[in-house]
Design a protein around this motif. Sequence first.
Motif, PDB file in Angstrom:
ATOM      1  N   ILE A 128       0.861  -1.187   0.000  1.00 37.04           N
ATOM      2  CA  ILE A 128       0.000   0.000   0.000  1.00 37.04           C
ATOM      3  C   ILE A 128       0.896   1.235   0.000  1.00 37.04           C
ATOM      4  CG2 ILE A 128      -1.978  -1.093   1.153  1.00 37.04           C
ATOM      5  CD1 ILE A 128      -1.004   0.162   3.791  1.00 37.04           C
ATOM      6  N   ALA A 132      -1.520   5.780   2.923  1.00 36.64           N
ATOM      7  CA  ALA A 132      -2.708   4.929   3.049  1.00 36.64           C
ATOM      8  C   ALA A 132      -2.654   4.037   4.289  1.00 36.64           C
ATOM      9  CB  ALA A 132      -2.870   4.062   1.801  1.00 36.64           C
ATOM     10  N   ASP A 137      -2.073  -2.081   9.953  1.00 36.57           N
ATOM     11  CA  ASP A 137      -1.197  -2.359   8.823  1.00 36.57           C
ATOM     12  C   ASP A 137       0.238  -2.528   9.350  1.00 36.57           C
ATOM     13  OD1 ASP A 137      -3.324  -2.156   7.044  1.00 36.57           O
ATOM     14  OD2 ASP A 137      -2.955  -0.043   6.612  1.00 36.57           O
TER      15      ASP A 137
END
Length: 195
Positions: A128, A132, A137
């Motif tokens: 990504i 973002a 994540d």
Amino acid sequence: MNALNKLARLAVAPVVAGALLWGSVGVAAAEDSRPLVQIAAEEGVEDAPDTSAEAAAAGYGGSITRAEVLKRAKYWWDKKVPYNQKGSYWDINHGKKYRTDCSGFVSMAWKLTSSLTTYTLPNVSKPIAWNALKPGDIVLSTGHVKLFEKWANADKTVMWIYEEGSTATDMDHEKVSVSTLKNGGYKPRAYKKIK
């Protein structure tokens, strides 16, 4: 008297040996000027996936919310789980144990069926963009991974992360800049099954 002297020597010997051992470890650590990331040992071996019906029923390897990922990560942070590639520790619901290194920690936070390695985490994640990044994540380099918690500023140049850092730092929760991560070869990725 001779028997008493022998007994005293036996009682003192482990203390002296322990002091010598800890003293030599302390000297070696104090003399090592490498950054902590380089001091960390190589990563452990990937565990065999748990394909049991119980694991599937408990949601291991399935989709997970970002809030649950952070709750699971914070559990290890609150417990101050020490870094140990040969060790393992329970997840928040005591359903599964995970290896207590950087990728084992991420595997636990993502509720995977096994402890992956930094070389196999790409199999369950996708690249990504930096801006973002969302809670849950990761930022991944060759040999290390950190879990993204949130942005520390509006410009998205500094972030809060969780990680099993190394034997010197154990569980970390700290701010790190995007420029430092980029210079360290890190790339942002998201778990394919995160909601």
